[in-house]
Write an enzyme that holds these catalytic residues in place. Structure first.
Site, PDB file in Angstrom:
ATOM      1  N   ALA A  65      53.203  66.821  38.492  1.00  0.00           N
ATOM      2  CA  ALA A  65      53.869  65.814  37.321  1.00  0.00           C
ATOM      3  C   ALA A  65      52.418  64.770  36.585  1.00  0.00           C
ATOM      4  O   ALA A  65      51.311  64.403  37.196  1.00  0.00           O
ATOM      5  CB  ALA A  65      54.441  64.612  37.836  1.00  0.00           C
ATOM      6  N   GLY A 104      54.187  68.474  41.437  1.00  0.00           N
ATOM      7  CA  GLY A 104      55.351  69.092  40.319  1.00  0.00           C
ATOM      8  C   GLY A 104      54.996  70.317  40.351  1.00  0.00           C
ATOM      9  O   GLY A 104      56.150  71.261  40.491  1.00  0.00           O
ATOM     10  N   GLU A 127      51.824  64.214  47.302  1.00  0.00           N
ATOM     11  CA  GLU A 127      52.855  63.297  46.084  1.00  0.00           C
ATOM     12  C   GLU A 127      52.038  61.872  47.315  1.00  0.00           C
ATOM     13  O   GLU A 127      52.326  60.619  46.745  1.00  0.00           O
ATOM     14  CB  GLU A 127      53.769  63.095  46.396  1.00  0.00           C
ATOM     15  CG  GLU A 127      53.628  64.010  44.926  1.00  0.00           C
ATOM     16  CD  GLU A 127      54.254  65.551  45.533  1.00  0.00           C
ATOM     17  OE1 GLU A 127      54.095  65.780  46.676  1.00  0.00           O
ATOM     18  OE2 GLU A 127      54.700  65.881  45.107  1.00  0.00           O
TER      19      GLU A 127
HETATM   20  N1  3HC Z   1      48.179  63.455  35.907  1.00  0.00           N
HETATM   21  C1  3HC Z   1      47.134  62.779  34.964  1.00  0.00           C
HETATM   22  N2  3HC Z   1      45.544  63.301  34.740  1.00  0.00           N
HETATM   23  C2  3HC Z   1      45.643  64.644  36.321  1.00  0.00           C
HETATM   24  C3  3HC Z   1      46.251  64.668  37.357  1.00  0.00           C
HETATM   25  C4  3HC Z   1      47.916  64.395  36.805  1.00  0.00           C
HETATM   26  N3  3HC Z   1      48.487  64.833  38.243  1.00  0.00           N
HETATM   27  N4  3HC Z   1      45.319  65.096  38.062  1.00  0.00           N
HETATM   28  C5  3HC Z   1      44.617  64.648  37.060  1.00  0.00           C
HETATM   29  N5  3HC Z   1      44.614  64.187  36.231  1.00  0.00           N
HETATM   30  C6  3HC Z   1      43.534  63.414  35.674  1.00  0.00           C
HETATM   31  C7  3HC Z   1      42.076  63.058  36.061  1.00  0.00           C
HETATM   32  O1  3HC Z   1      42.429  61.307  36.016  1.00  0.00           O
HETATM   33  C8  3HC Z   1      40.838  62.962  35.026  1.00  0.00           C
HETATM   34  O2  3HC Z   1      41.258  62.554  34.120  1.00  0.00           O
HETATM   35  P1  3HC Z   1      39.708  62.478  33.650  1.00  0.00           P
HETATM   36  O3  3HC Z   1      38.995  63.159  33.891  1.00  0.00           O
HETATM   37  O4  3HC Z   1      40.221  61.269  32.511  1.00  0.00           O
HETATM   38  O5  3HC Z   1      39.006  60.978  34.511  1.00  0.00           O
HETATM   39  C9  3HC Z   1      40.955  64.715  34.871  1.00  0.00           C
HETATM   40  O6  3HC Z   1      42.561  64.867  34.966  1.00  0.00           O
HETATM   41  C10 3HC Z   1      40.454  65.713  35.864  1.00  0.00           C
HETATM   42  O7  3HC Z   1      41.054  65.267  37.363  1.00  0.00           O
HETATM   43  P2  3HC Z   1      39.600  65.297  38.679  1.00  0.00           P
HETATM   44  O8  3HC Z   1      38.206  64.410  37.972  1.00  0.00           O
HETATM   45  O9  3HC Z   1      40.542  65.177  39.805  1.00  0.00           O
HETATM   46  O10 3HC Z   1      39.672  66.655  38.827  1.00  0.00           O
HETATM   47  P3  3HC Z   1      38.921  68.065  39.978  1.00  0.00           P
HETATM   48  O11 3HC Z   1      38.894  68.952  40.126  1.00  0.00           O
HETATM   49  O12 3HC Z   1      37.758  66.450  40.295  1.00  0.00           O
HETATM   50  O13 3HC Z   1      39.864  67.941  40.652  1.00  0.00           O
HETATM   51  C11 3HC Z   1      42.631  67.960  41.383  1.00  0.00           C
HETATM   52  C12 3HC Z   1      41.635  68.124  40.466  1.00  0.00           C
HETATM   53  C13 3HC Z   1      42.353  68.164  42.411  1.00  0.00           C
HETATM   54  C14 3HC Z   1      44.077  68.565  40.824  1.00  0.00           C
HETATM   55  C15 3HC Z   1      42.831  65.957  41.123  1.00  0.00           C
HETATM   56  O14 3HC Z   1      42.715  66.014  39.899  1.00  0.00           O
HETATM   57  C16 3HC Z   1      43.954  65.979  41.772  1.00  0.00           C
HETATM   58  O15 3HC Z   1      44.102  65.268  42.933  1.00  0.00           O
HETATM   59  N6  3HC Z   1      45.182  65.868  40.630  1.00  0.00           N
HETATM   60  C17 3HC Z   1      46.056  64.736  41.278  1.00  0.00           C
HETATM   61  C18 3HC Z   1      47.043  65.679  41.618  1.00  0.00           C
HETATM   62  C19 3HC Z   1      48.711  64.954  43.016  1.00  0.00           C
HETATM   63  O16 3HC Z   1      48.530  64.119  43.024  1.00  0.00           O
HETATM   64  N7  3HC Z   1      49.521  65.624  41.790  1.00  0.00           N
HETATM   65  C20 3HC Z   1      50.511  65.491  41.723  1.00  0.00           C
HETATM   66  C21 3HC Z   1      50.958  64.257  41.097  1.00  0.00           C
HETATM   67  S1  3HC Z   1      52.448  63.630  41.337  1.00  0.00           S
HETATM   68  C22 3HC Z   1      54.043  64.457  41.413  1.00  0.00           C
HETATM   69  O17 3HC Z   1      53.690  66.047  41.263  1.00  0.00           O
HETATM   70  C23 3HC Z   1      55.308  64.180  41.300  1.00  0.00           C
HETATM   71  C24 3HC Z   1      56.360  65.210  41.126  1.00  0.00           C
HETATM   72  O18 3HC Z   1      56.668  65.205  42.648  1.00  0.00           O
HETATM   73  C25 3HC Z   1      57.868  64.910  41.125  1.00  0.00           C
END
Ligand code: 3HC
Length: 693
Positions: A65, A104, A127
């Site tokens: 998400a 998500g 999450e």
């Molecule tokens: N939402 C918004 N922005 C995000 C994002 C997300 N889920 N994931 C990454 N970004 C952004 C980062 O903030 C970063 O922004 P910036 O360049 O402005 O600083 C950019 O995307 C690139 O991210 P990374 O620098 O972290 O890139 P990497 O290649 O090192 O890592 C990744 C990529 C493994 C995807 C890592 O970003 C990550 O772990 N992201 C979070 C994943 C996550 O936690 N997903 C679950 C979200 S909650 C959810 O889905 C709820 C649902 O169940 C309803």
């Protein structure tokens, strides 16, 4: 056809191909959700379409998400409803996963009827790392596909599951090494020809496993009692044996409850803070190329620094004054690398190539060709000056000269050389191959390319580089040396070391301050107290009364078998003799012990930390509050779910903090002073978060 900026749909005979293109990580923003919903609906109303295939453009499928939306109002369509719509689609849906399908993103895929993973894929439900639980059906559909134990493992660990394992578990139906669009067409054709059989995940039944879930619940109560979301994960997964609609209802409620906790806000602050720490002007400057690093000093720090450089593919020359400690150092590096192989962090092939990249020498002159030297000898200005003086003569033009000092004045070191523009501080934390923080200390005369090189090295080592100015202790140790005094004052004034430790462990620190001191060694602070003695103000209340007595007895902590605690048996027990010392010191100072509640201990300790951190900002040693948060989170074990001291301070507010400080100042007006910045913030109604912008 372009549905909106981030979603498009094309038709190839009976196949509808939906492409998600929301760089950089295809986050499921409102635009993506809306576009996908529209595309599914368009495909379902086209009689010619018999299969829908969803794939992602760019480096990854949906990584979750859009976390940036979490603090705003809910935006339709919501992800759980969209996933339900995908699952209920009359036309079979295949989802192609590449890169990282997380949170998500994986939940969208679980709504599909067939899943294809591409080479290199990692899937996960992370999450929990954000104080949440999967909230778009992940807690219900994952157990339906892979069973309760495997699902709960994924949900509670948040780990990234590699493609092969995802296939074995049954999370994906096929592995392919094609590019996403080709894999989408191939899988769609295989559905049309009956090779791949679509099925609705929600229709699979889950066998209730209450005894397993009860066991997990009990374990979590022992290990994660202070966190909210892990317990909710267990209860949501428990509901997966109910009808899908019932389970989803429970998941929705648990997700909303987790969303509203301060823990969620703290963890998301930590997530974005880590990334924002990288977004500094230096990141836009091209760094110098680094291939070969010289490390001076084969003590704990030098060994850790050499190990982390080798793990990142750099060539390392380790220099120590004499042969024996050099050999011990090299043997320890071998052991560290072996450990990395055992933990699956390093392949045997890379282990062998890393060893080939390591040389040892007893002559500083061997560093004449390195691109950067990191000096990591013990904290003595004269010794360090002598090394920098020599390195200046030895190193090639343009080599970066870095010091790992944890508090000494690097400007002074720089001025001993003829090239102060090439001098920088790189303050690693012990063990340097494990701890993720590096304070990058930019000195008065450091050239901006050299600063950029420090940050580039931190990135290459997969660490969090935080910019700091020069002062005694830089960001972290300066703040630490201030707030640690509170622990000593609390003990002199009435608490026991164990009470202080337990209170701060309840706050979320893995170890209380006395346990940490025992681990680090009491002799280190003893040395610092003696170093600072000549400049200590007469008004300052001395904080070393008890610790000095322990040191005089040789009770330096864990390494001596005795400190605040006894380590003679496997269990750590309070050292009873320490109570006698405390009592004697109280009597000597004429103090009658007071009682401090857990809340009071936490308030005093945290207020001291926040006060000094605010002065670090005022003095421009740290550029932003979030930089301080990252230093404390990644270098000092600050509880991640609290987001860092500045984020935590905002939960209290400047006015209330000033009230605390003024109350404590009635006892000690030298130690407890209100920082001007905090007064300004209270006057202007500002938060530390405002100062990050
Ligand atoms: N939402 C918004 N922005 C995000 C994002 C997300 N889920 N994931 C990454 N970004 C952004 C980062 O903030 C970063 O922004 P910036 O360049 O402005 O600083 C950019 O995307 C690139 O991210 P990374 O620098 O972290 O890139 P990497 O290649 O090192 O890592 C990744 C990529 C493994 C995807 C890592 O970003 C990550 O772990 N992201 C979070 C994943 C996550 O936690 N997903 C679950 C979200 S909650 C959810 O889905 C709820 C649902 O169940 C309803």
């Amino acid at each position: 056809m372009q549905i909106n900026d981030v979603v498009s749909i094309e038709t190839l005979s009976h196949i509808a191909l939906i492409c998600l293109n929301n760089p950089p990580v295809n986050a499921a923003s409102q635009a993506l959700r809306y576009g996908l919903q529209q595309a599914i609906s368009i495909a379902n109303t086209n009689d010619a379409i018999r299969v829908i295939a969803i794939y992602g453009a760019g480096r990854t499928f949906v990584a979750g998400a859009d976390i940036k939306e979490f603090d705003g109002p809910p935006l339709e369509p919501m992800l759980p409803e969209l996933v339900n719509e995908i699952e209920e689609s009359e036309t079979p849906v295949v989802v192609i996963l590449h890169g990282t399908a997380l949170g998500g993103g994986l939940e969208i895929a679980l709504g599909g009827h067939v899943r294809v993973g591409l080479k290199g894929l990692k899937v996960g439900l992370p999450e929990i790392n954000l104080g949440l639980l999967p909230g778009a059906g992940g807690t219900q559909r994952t157990p339906r596909l892979i069973g309760i134990p495997a699902a709960l493992d994924m949900i509670l660990s948040g780990r990234h599951v590699p493609a092969n394992e995802a296939l074995e578990l049954g999370l994906i139906d096929r592995l392919s090494d094609e590019i996403p669009r080709d894999a989408a067409i191939g899988a769609a054709k295989d559905i049309l020809s009956g090779v791949l059989m679509p099925r609705r995940t929600g229709e699979i039944l889950v066998k209730a496993d209450h005894s397993y879930l009860d066991k997990m619940k009990a374990t979590l109560l022992r290990t994660h009692a202070h966190l909210v979301s892990p317990h909710k994960c267990v209860e949501a997964v428990r509901a997966s044996s109910l009808k899908l609609s019932e389970g989803l209802k429970l998941e929705k409620r648990a997700f909303a409850e987790s969303m509203s906790t301060p823990q969620r806000a703290g963890l998301i602050h930590a997530f974005f803070g880590e990334r924002a720490a990288r977004n500094i002007p230096e990141a836009k400057i091209s760094p110098l190329d680094l291939a070969h690093i010289g490390v001076v000093g084969a003590g704990t720090m030098g060994i850790g620094i050499a190990t982390t450089c080798l793990l990142s593919g750099l060539e390392v020359t380790l220099v120590e004054a004499s042969q024996e400690p050099l050999e011990i150092g090299i043997a320890t590096i071998h052991k560290n690398l072996e450990g990395a192989v055992k933990r699956g962090k390093l392949s045997r092939e890379k282990f062998n190539s890393s060893l080939k990249c390591l040389t040892g020498n007893t002559d500083l002159a061997s560093l004449n060709q390195v691109d950067m030297v990191i000096e990591a000898v013990f904290e003595d200005m004269d010794v360090k000056k002598d090394i920098f003086f020599k390195l200046d003569k030895i190193c090639k033009t343009g080599a970066v000269l870095a010091s790992n000092t944890s508090y000494l004045d690097i400007n002074e070191l720089a001025d001993i050389t003829s090239r102060p523009q090439d001098v920088i501080g790189l303050h690693f934390f012990s063990p340097a191959h494990v701890m993720r923080l590096i304070e990058v200390i930019v000195c008065e005369k450091t050239n901006e390319t050299v600063s950029a090189t420090g940050f580039a090295l931190a990135k290459r080592l997969r660490k969090v580089g935080v910019k700091s100015g020069v002062c005694d202790g830089f960001i972290g140790n300066r703040i630490l040396s201030h707030y640690r005094k509170t622990a000593a004052y609390l003990v002199l004034d009435g608490s026991s070391p164990q009470e202080v430790d337990q209170a701060l462990e309840a706050f979320g620190f893995a170890m209380g301050p006395h346990k940490v001191t025992d681990l680090a060694g009491l002799d280190i602070d003893w040395l610092t107290r003696r170093r600072k003695a000549p400049t200590r103000s007469k008004e300052e209340r001395y904080s070393g009364d008890v610790a000095d007595r322990l040191c005089e007895n040789g009770w330096f902590g864990r390494k001596a078998g005795k400190g605040y605690y006894l380590y003679e048996t496997a269990d750590m027990t309070p050292n009873p003799k320490v109570n006698e010392i405390i009592e004697a010191e109280r009597n000597r100072a004429g103090l009658s012990p007071k009682t401090f509640s857990v809340g009071e201990i936490i308030d005093r300790y945290m207020t001291a930390m926040i006060s000094e951190a605010t002065r670090v900002l005022e003095d421009k040693i740290a550029a932003r509050p979030l930089d301080i948060d990252m230093v404390l989170l990644f270098g000092y074990g600050f509880p991640r779910h609290r987001g860092g001291p500045m984020h935590y301070a905002d939960t209290i507010g400047a006015t209330k903090l000033i009230e605390h400080i003024e109350k404590y100042a009635q006892e000690d007006s030298y130690y407890w002073r209100v920082p001007n910045l905090l007064r300004d913030m209270a006057k202007d109604g500002k938060t530390f978060a405002d100062l990050n912008r």
